[in-house]
Design a protein around this motif. Structure first.
Motif, PDB file in Angstrom:
ATOM      1  N   ARG A 285      91.449   3.073  46.110  1.00  0.00           N
ATOM      2  CA  ARG A 285      91.089   1.682  46.408  1.00  0.00           C
ATOM      3  C   ARG A 285      91.520   1.248  47.799  1.00  0.00           C
ATOM      4  O   ARG A 285      90.747   0.594  48.492  1.00  0.00           O
ATOM      5  CB  ARG A 285      91.675   0.741  45.364  1.00  0.00           C
ATOM      6  N   PRO A 286      92.736   1.583  48.221  1.00  0.00           N
ATOM      7  CA  PRO A 286      93.105   1.183  49.582  1.00  0.00           C
ATOM      8  C   PRO A 286      92.132   1.739  50.622  1.00  0.00           C
ATOM      9  O   PRO A 286      91.891   1.103  51.635  1.00  0.00           O
ATOM     10  CB  PRO A 286      94.503   1.773  49.773  1.00  0.00           C
TER      11      PRO A 286
ATOM     12  N   ARG B 185      87.931  -3.420  56.350  1.00  0.00           N
ATOM     13  CA  ARG B 185      88.695  -4.122  57.380  1.00  0.00           C
ATOM     14  C   ARG B 185      88.472  -3.475  58.747  1.00  0.00           C
ATOM     15  O   ARG B 185      88.333  -4.148  59.765  1.00  0.00           O
ATOM     16  CB  ARG B 185      90.173  -4.089  57.001  1.00  0.00           C
TER      17      ARG B 185
ATOM     18  N   GLN C 203      85.315  -4.707  60.202  1.00  0.00           N
ATOM     19  CA  GLN C 203      85.430  -6.078  60.729  1.00  0.00           C
ATOM     20  C   GLN C 203      86.046  -6.065  62.120  1.00  0.00           C
ATOM     21  O   GLN C 203      85.596  -6.764  63.028  1.00  0.00           O
ATOM     22  CB  GLN C 203      86.314  -6.939  59.829  1.00  0.00           C
ATOM     23  N   ILE C 204      87.105  -5.261  62.278  1.00  0.00           N
ATOM     24  CA  ILE C 204      87.774  -5.164  63.579  1.00  0.00           C
ATOM     25  C   ILE C 204      86.807  -4.604  64.609  1.00  0.00           C
ATOM     26  O   ILE C 204      86.712  -5.094  65.738  1.00  0.00           O
ATOM     27  CB  ILE C 204      89.030  -4.266  63.487  1.00  0.00           C
TER      28      ILE C 204
ATOM     29  N   SER D 283      83.529  -4.817  64.682  1.00  0.00           N
ATOM     30  CA  SER D 283      82.518  -5.766  65.173  1.00  0.00           C
ATOM     31  C   SER D 283      83.130  -6.773  66.132  1.00  0.00           C
ATOM     32  O   SER D 283      82.488  -7.170  67.103  1.00  0.00           O
ATOM     33  CB  SER D 283      81.778  -6.503  64.058  1.00  0.00           C
TER      34      SER D 283
ATOM     35  N   LYS E  68      94.798   5.713  59.240  1.00  0.00           N
ATOM     36  CA  LYS E  68      94.848   5.821  57.773  1.00  0.00           C
ATOM     37  C   LYS E  68      93.564   6.450  57.239  1.00  0.00           C
ATOM     38  O   LYS E  68      93.589   7.290  56.355  1.00  0.00           O
ATOM     39  CB  LYS E  68      94.989   4.425  57.147  1.00  0.00           C
TER      40      LYS E  68
ATOM     41  N   TYR F 179      93.476  -5.120  73.681  1.00  0.00           N
ATOM     42  CA  TYR F 179      94.565  -4.497  72.916  1.00  0.00           C
ATOM     43  C   TYR F 179      94.775  -5.138  71.544  1.00  0.00           C
ATOM     44  O   TYR F 179      95.196  -4.460  70.614  1.00  0.00           O
ATOM     45  CB  TYR F 179      95.873  -4.490  73.722  1.00  0.00           C
ATOM     46  N   VAL F 180      94.470  -6.449  71.403  1.00  0.00           N
ATOM     47  CA  VAL F 180      94.734  -7.066  70.096  1.00  0.00           C
ATOM     48  C   VAL F 180      93.837  -6.472  69.006  1.00  0.00           C
ATOM     49  O   VAL F 180      94.173  -6.488  67.820  1.00  0.00           O
ATOM     50  CB  VAL F 180      94.610  -8.614  70.087  1.00  0.00           C
ATOM     51  N   TRP F 181      92.684  -5.948  69.429  1.00  0.00           N
ATOM     52  CA  TRP F 181      91.793  -5.293  68.462  1.00  0.00           C
ATOM     53  C   TRP F 181      92.106  -3.800  68.379  1.00  0.00           C
ATOM     54  O   TRP F 181      92.100  -3.220  67.296  1.00  0.00           O
ATOM     55  CB  TRP F 181      90.330  -5.531  68.834  1.00  0.00           C
TER      56      TRP F 181
ATOM     57  N   SER G 243      89.181  -0.625  51.045  1.00  0.00           N
ATOM     58  CA  SER G 243      89.605  -1.886  51.624  1.00  0.00           C
ATOM     59  C   SER G 243      89.980  -1.695  53.112  1.00  0.00           C
ATOM     60  O   SER G 243      89.631  -2.517  53.957  1.00  0.00           O
ATOM     61  CB  SER G 243      90.718  -2.452  50.758  1.00  0.00           C
TER      62      SER G 243
ATOM     63  N   ALA H 170      94.918  -2.296  68.703  1.00  0.00           N
ATOM     64  CA  ALA H 170      96.132  -2.025  67.926  1.00  0.00           C
ATOM     65  C   ALA H 170      95.801  -1.951  66.436  1.00  0.00           C
ATOM     66  O   ALA H 170      96.261  -1.053  65.727  1.00  0.00           O
ATOM     67  CB  ALA H 170      97.171  -3.107  68.188  1.00  0.00           C
ATOM     68  N   GLN H 171      94.966  -2.888  65.981  1.00  0.00           N
ATOM     69  CA  GLN H 171      94.597  -2.894  64.558  1.00  0.00           C
ATOM     70  C   GLN H 171      93.651  -1.738  64.233  1.00  0.00           C
ATOM     71  O   GLN H 171      93.721  -1.137  63.175  1.00  0.00           O
ATOM     72  CB  GLN H 171      93.905  -4.206  64.196  1.00  0.00           C
TER      73      GLN H 171
END
Lengths: 367, 202
Positions: free
Chosen positions: A145-146, A153, A156-157, A159, A191, A179-181, A149, A183-184
């Motif tokens: 499941r992770p 996510r 989304q990052i 796009s 993962k 960098y704010v995107w 998900s 990093a995520q």
């Protein structure tokens, strides 16, 4: 895991059908283009909330209708669950487990686990990386499941970052904001890649063994994950460095050029890329073995035996291979097997339920 | 005939206005409009007055951008709050939720959104300059970033921590975990995984 019953409404050419009385072996019969594949696909949708090919979900709605809805009863470990899925042409979706609405797709997918064998799977070797990534995503979504998900996510990052790249290239935003995107993107991307590497590693061993056996030791198949960044050593650092190195190029192209959304999976047959150096027959046999490997992996990882959907994969197999495969399918917890006019099928599965499909109408005969 | 038309027009007008509200579809707008039509004259005029008043009286606090009737807001002008700690939120409504906990004694700063290129919102569109202008004069020592845990909220938190840390303030992020009263058995795997990542020593 066992599928006990299913109701199908407005799905492809099936207007309204309810089928129950399934056994371990279920033979789906009917002439060409009567809806056998659609029936199997309705089960597949309740498992993955996806269409099997690169069809859009709107294509699944019966012509002239505005929605489809599916409902099934699944039994595992003595517990029974009702799964329901609704989809409307305006992209409205809703899913329910035991009558309770579920807000996240990841909580629904995997409740009914399936592995699907279909002739179109040969595209996995022949066609673009998109389909190979999609295949591994659908497999992992049912196992973890992770994973699903994280994947949604991640997109989304992606796009958001792509939009920012576009703004930067138009000089409407500062590239320092990337960098704010990133990093995520790196955190989740790593993962996702790790989960895929692990799955490919596990599939690789099984696939190799199966292919070796059926080819009488003549064919060695290697599955390998082609990552858009270096997978030796520290993945996070490698991913970060590659993004940094490609930054200017990403701005010019207005697209994110590195990450699991750019990765691929290659099939190497006797040292050569099977996409270019294998016969149609070899490709079919590799894909069947890949699906068997997926079945084994899913069973091992989740402790549950997936429901197996088999759509017309026998037409160009020789008698030996056919018998051998039917033996394997016979040992599985539950199968739904479709074939046009296969009189022999009933011979292999003495105790079975016959599901007849004619012009989208479904009738069930227990034997 | 002309009278009838006029009435239908007023009702249609009301349905149309109600339909502009968030979360109100055409069906709900119709139901609400009929409800208003059936209500007493007094109720309806109170309702209309309340709407007009909210626009007239309620404004944003010039310091923290909380919604308030007095400027600065109750929190900013309170003598009982620790003015050296700021909690950063996306929307004024987030302050209401945090205030209900009664466990935060610092002050707030509302960003009025989060960074989202898809919506054309960059840092310059948020109340970040105003936040930075508060740090030194108000002797801020500690900042708690309470933006949403979605990708936009995380991006905003990352951006803020990068510009706040060099100013010598301690930067915290709101922890993620299992809701109180929930059992581990029924917590989804994703939340549980996050909670494990944020484990703390006892």
């Amino acid at each position: 895991m066992e599928l006990k019953s299913i109701s199908v409404k407005n799905f492809r050419n099936i207007k309204d059908a309810a089928a129950t009385g399934f056994k371990r072996a279920n033979i789906v019969t009917g002439g060409n283009a009567q809806g056998k594949t659609n029936f199997l696909e309705s089960i597949y949708y309740l498992s993955t909330l996806s269409s099997s090919r690169m069809k859009t979900l709107n294509d699944l709605v019966k012509t002239g209708e505005t929605y489809f809805s599916l409902r099934c009863k699944v039994e595992k470990g003595g517990l029974s669950k009702t799964l329901e899925a609704f989809y409307g042409l305006e992209k409205e979706t809703s899913v329910r487990i035991n009558e309770n609405p579920v807000s996240k797709k990841s909580e629904f997918i995997g409740e009914l686990k399936t592995v699907k064998f279909s002739p179109e799977d040969i595209d996995l070797i022949k066609r673009s990386p998109v389909e190979r990534r999609r295949n591994v995503n659908l497999l992992l979504s049912q196992i973890s499941r992770p994973y699903l998900s994280d994947l949604s996510r991640y997109h989304q990052i992606l796009s958001q970052k792509n939009k920012l790249l576009w703004q930067v290239s138009e000089q409407r935003a500062d590239k320092k904001m990337l960098y704010v995107w990133n990093a995520q993107l790196v955190e989740l991307g790593v993962k996702i890649v790790k989960a895929r590497l692990e799955a490919i590693e596990a599939l690789k061993e099984r696939l190799k063994e199966l292919q070796y056996k059926i080819s009488g030791g003549k064919e060695e198949i290697l599955l390998s994950y082609k990552c858009s960044f270096e997978v030796e050593g520290d993945l996070t650092k490698n991913f970060e460095e590659k993004i940094k190195a490609l930054e200017e190029k990403e701005i010019i192209r207005k697209a994110s050029l590195v990450g699991p959304h750019r990765d691929d999976i290659v099939f190497i047959l006797n040292g050569k890329d099977a996409k270019y150096f294998s016969s149609e027959g070899q490709q079919r046999s590799i894909i069947i073995n890949l699906k068997l490997a997926e079945y084994l992996l899913m069973k091992e990882k989740t402790g549950e035996e997936p429901v197996v959907l088999i759509d017309d994969i026998f037409f160009d197999l020789d008698e030996n291979r056919r018998t051998e495969l039917l033996e394997v399918f016979n040992g599985m917890a539950q199968i739904f097997i479709a074939g046009t006019e296969d009189k022999n099928l009933t011979k292999y599965f003495p105790e079975h339920t016959l599901i007849n499909i004619a012009e989208g109408t479904v009738t069930v005969n227990e034997k | 005939m002309s009278m009838e038309r006029y009435n239908a027009g007023a009702l249609e007008n009301l349905i149309n206005e109600l339909g502009k509200l968030p979360g109100i579809g055409p069906k709900s707008a119709q139901r609400l409009a009929y409800h208003i039509l059936k209500s007493s004259k007094e109720d309806v005029s109170n309702f209309a007055k309340a709407m007009a008043e909210v626009k007239e009286k309620v404004r944003y606090c010039s310091k923290c951008f909380n919604i308030t009737e007095s400027d600065p807001c109750n929190v900013c002008s309170s003598t009982k709050r620790n003015k050296n700690i700021i909690c950063i939120v996306e929307e004024p409504l987030d302050i209401m939720s945090l205030e209900k906990t009664g466990s935060f004694r610092g002050v707030y700063h509302v960003l009025m959104g989060s960074i989202s290129p898809l919506d054309g919102i960059g840092p310059e569109d948020l109340k970040i300059k105003e936040l930075l202008r508060r740090i030194e004069p108000e002797k801020i020592t500690e900042v708690i970033i309470a933006t949403n845990p979605d990708v936009e909220g995380e991006a905003t938190a990352l951006f803020l921590s990068k510009i706040l840390k060099p100013l010598g303030v301690k930067v915290y992020r709101l922890a993620l975990g299992i809701p109180m009263g929930a059992s581990i058995e029924y917590t989804d795997e994703v939340t549980l995984a996050r909670a494990l990542e944020g484990k703390k020593e006892l």
